[in-house]
Design a protein around this motif. Structure first.
Motif, PDB file in Angstrom:
ATOM      1  N   LEU A  28     -38.998  27.186  -6.308  1.00 49.02           N
ATOM      2  CA  LEU A  28     -40.038  27.357  -7.321  1.00 49.02           C
ATOM      3  C   LEU A  28     -41.381  26.821  -6.823  1.00 49.02           C
ATOM      4  O   LEU A  28     -42.434  27.445  -7.025  1.00 49.02           O
TER       5      LEU A  28
ATOM      6  N   ALA B  43     -43.732  31.268 -10.219  1.00 53.98           N
ATOM      7  CA  ALA B  43     -42.527  30.457 -10.402  1.00 53.98           C
ATOM      8  C   ALA B  43     -41.764  30.881 -11.651  1.00 53.98           C
ATOM      9  O   ALA B  43     -40.524  30.840 -11.686  1.00 53.98           O
ATOM     10  N   THR B  44     -42.491  31.309 -12.670  1.00 53.70           N
ATOM     11  CA  THR B  44     -41.856  31.743 -13.920  1.00 53.70           C
ATOM     12  C   THR B  44     -40.913  32.919 -13.681  1.00 53.70           C
ATOM     13  O   THR B  44     -39.798  32.961 -14.229  1.00 53.70           O
TER      14      THR B  44
ATOM     15  N   ALA C 215     -37.651  31.638 -12.199  1.00 59.53           N
ATOM     16  CA  ALA C 215     -36.857  30.877 -13.165  1.00 59.53           C
ATOM     17  C   ALA C 215     -36.226  31.802 -14.203  1.00 59.53           C
ATOM     18  O   ALA C 215     -35.057  31.638 -14.573  1.00 59.53           O
TER      19      ALA C 215
ATOM     20  N   VAL D 168     -42.207  21.198 -12.677  1.00 59.88           N
ATOM     21  CA  VAL D 168     -41.177  21.956 -13.384  1.00 59.88           C
ATOM     22  C   VAL D 168     -40.019  21.021 -13.722  1.00 59.88           C
ATOM     23  O   VAL D 168     -39.595  20.218 -12.889  1.00 59.88           O
TER      24      VAL D 168
END
Length: 430
Positions: A15, A270-271, A274, A425
């Motif tokens: 991430l 990064a979202t 995830a 995160v």
């Protein structure tokens, strides 16, 4: 979804890498580069932690177009952040505390843009860190006085916006003064933002942007943080002649500004990863500020509440936290946030986290080899206990680096050649 501790570590680092890659100059700079003027040249200047990679991407773009004969200039980056280039020179200077090269390169930039003619284009490549890397003191201030003031501000817990307000009013290049030096030449600034809210006037303290802050506000910042101000700086901040250029100043009429990468893009990258792994992503925004350990404690509460509800979450945030230094340890805002978070989580199962500075170095001694941040895992405190490391004592002396080094949980990657500030995160696995 990661299962083992090693998989969790790898996923957190994945991430972080996605956040960094989304803002790398090789990706974000070329689409915004201007055409070479028909009768003129492009004069390149720039400063920041991403400046070397921005210069590299810029010259490669024009080399591919066979236009290198009309491109020249230089950029300034942090010691240890240099990259090889062929056309645009890369110089290194002090960060976070300026050194003599910070002065020399700032003065050189002012002189270089002053040579631009009406047919030329000045291209400014700006990124976080430029405030220290270009440090040309206003006449009447010694370098030693400005350097000492910078050290005090760094230790005071002052927010980056407050620090930049002071820096602009003590500088011969910040607060639009580089643009003023370019005279009537066209000027384009391409910037990688490391500023909460992406305020152009705050990126690198806005050398090409009008400054809405005032001398009075700079004086208030120093008073609020109880900074010991030498007489020469008191005098400069009291002189109306040292006010910065304001946004409506006619000397900025030919200046254009573009942000080519910002923290929100890194969080978005990064979202996606995830979400693909089954997490619901909650973004707290890309502009968080505050005392690092306190923010760590607040976000621990959010994670524990999600855990109690049985939610699988990835809680993400960006921005720039600060540390009020009271001890004699080493560390930075991301590591101190992580330590505050670990203490507040109190070994809660199923919660892990990473906090890192996207430039690859988080506080520390100012070396390119400083850690980028730290990892927090459910067994962080138990492993520390076995290693005879007391988390609360390390936090009290601001020695987050010592704590996380002792249990092998530092994030160490070296310079990333970009800078969109902190990436944090927290993974919650019920």
């Amino acid at each position: 979804m990661p299962q083992s501790e090693s998989e969790t570590r790898a996923f957190l680092l994945k991430l972080f890498q996605a956040a960094v890659s989304a803002a790398h100059p090789a990706t974000c700079v070329p689409p915004h580069l201007p055409a070479v003027p028909q009768r003129g040249r492009i004069i390149v200047v720039g400063a920041g932690k991403a400046a070397a990679a921005m210069a590299q991407a810029t010259e490669q773009h024009y080399m591919a177009a066979g236009q290198t004969d009309k491109i020249s200039g230089f950029v300034t980056t942090r010691h240890g952040y240099g990259l090889p280039t062929r056309i645009i020179e890369v110089l290194e200077a002090g960060h976070p505390v300026p050194d003599q090269m910070s002065i020399d390169t700032a003065q050189r930039a002012l002189k270089l843009v002053a040579t631009a003619g009406p047919d030329d284009l000045v291209l400014a490549l700006m990124s976080g860190g430029a405030s220290a890397l270009w440090s040309a003191p206003t006449p009447g201030i010694s370098f030693d006085a400005k350097q000492a003031l910078t050290k005090q501000l760094l230790r005071s817990g002052a927010r980056i916006t407050e620090m930049n307000c002071v820096r602009k009013h003590l500088s011969a290049i910040k607060g639009g003064k580089l643009a003023a030096a370019a005279g009537g030449a066209s000027l384009i600034t391409l910037a990688i933002s490391d500023i909460p809210g992406d305020d152009p006037a705050a990126i690198g303290s806005g050398p090409t942007i009008g400054d809405p802050t005032t001398l009075e506000e700079a004086r208030e910042v120093l008073a609020r943080h109880k900074i010991d101000v030498p007489p020469e700086i008191v005098a400069v901040l009291a002189d109306p002649a040292n006010e910065t250029l304001k946004p409506d100043d006619p000397r900025l009429a030919h200046a254009r500004f573009e942000i080519v990468a910002a923290p929100r893009q890194s969080i978005a990258a990064a979202t996606k990863i995830a979400q693909a792994a089954g997490y619901k992503v909650v973004s707290l925004g890309d502009a968080l500020e505050g005392e690092a350990r306190d923010v760590g404690g607040e976000q621990a509460r959010l994670a524990l509440e999600a855990k109690a509800r049985g939610e699988r979450l990835a809680i993400m945030s960006g921005g720039e936290l600060t540390v009020t230094v009271r001890g004699d340890g080493t560390g930075g805002p991301n590591q101190e946030y992580a330590l505050g978070l670990a203490i507040a989580l109190d070994s809660a199962p199923g919660i892990s986290a990473l906090a890192g500075d996207t430039d690859g170095t988080d506080g520390g001694a100012g070396s390119a080899s400083d850690p980028a941040g730290a990892l927090v895992l459910p067994d962080t405190l138990s492993r520390a206990l076995k290693a005879d490391l007391n988390a609360a004592k390390f936090l009290a002396k601001n020695d987050s680096t010592g704590f996380f080094r002792g249990i092998g949980d530092l994030v160490e990657c070296g310079p990333t050649q970009t800078n969109v500030n902190d990436f944090r995160v927290i993974l919650v696995d019920p």
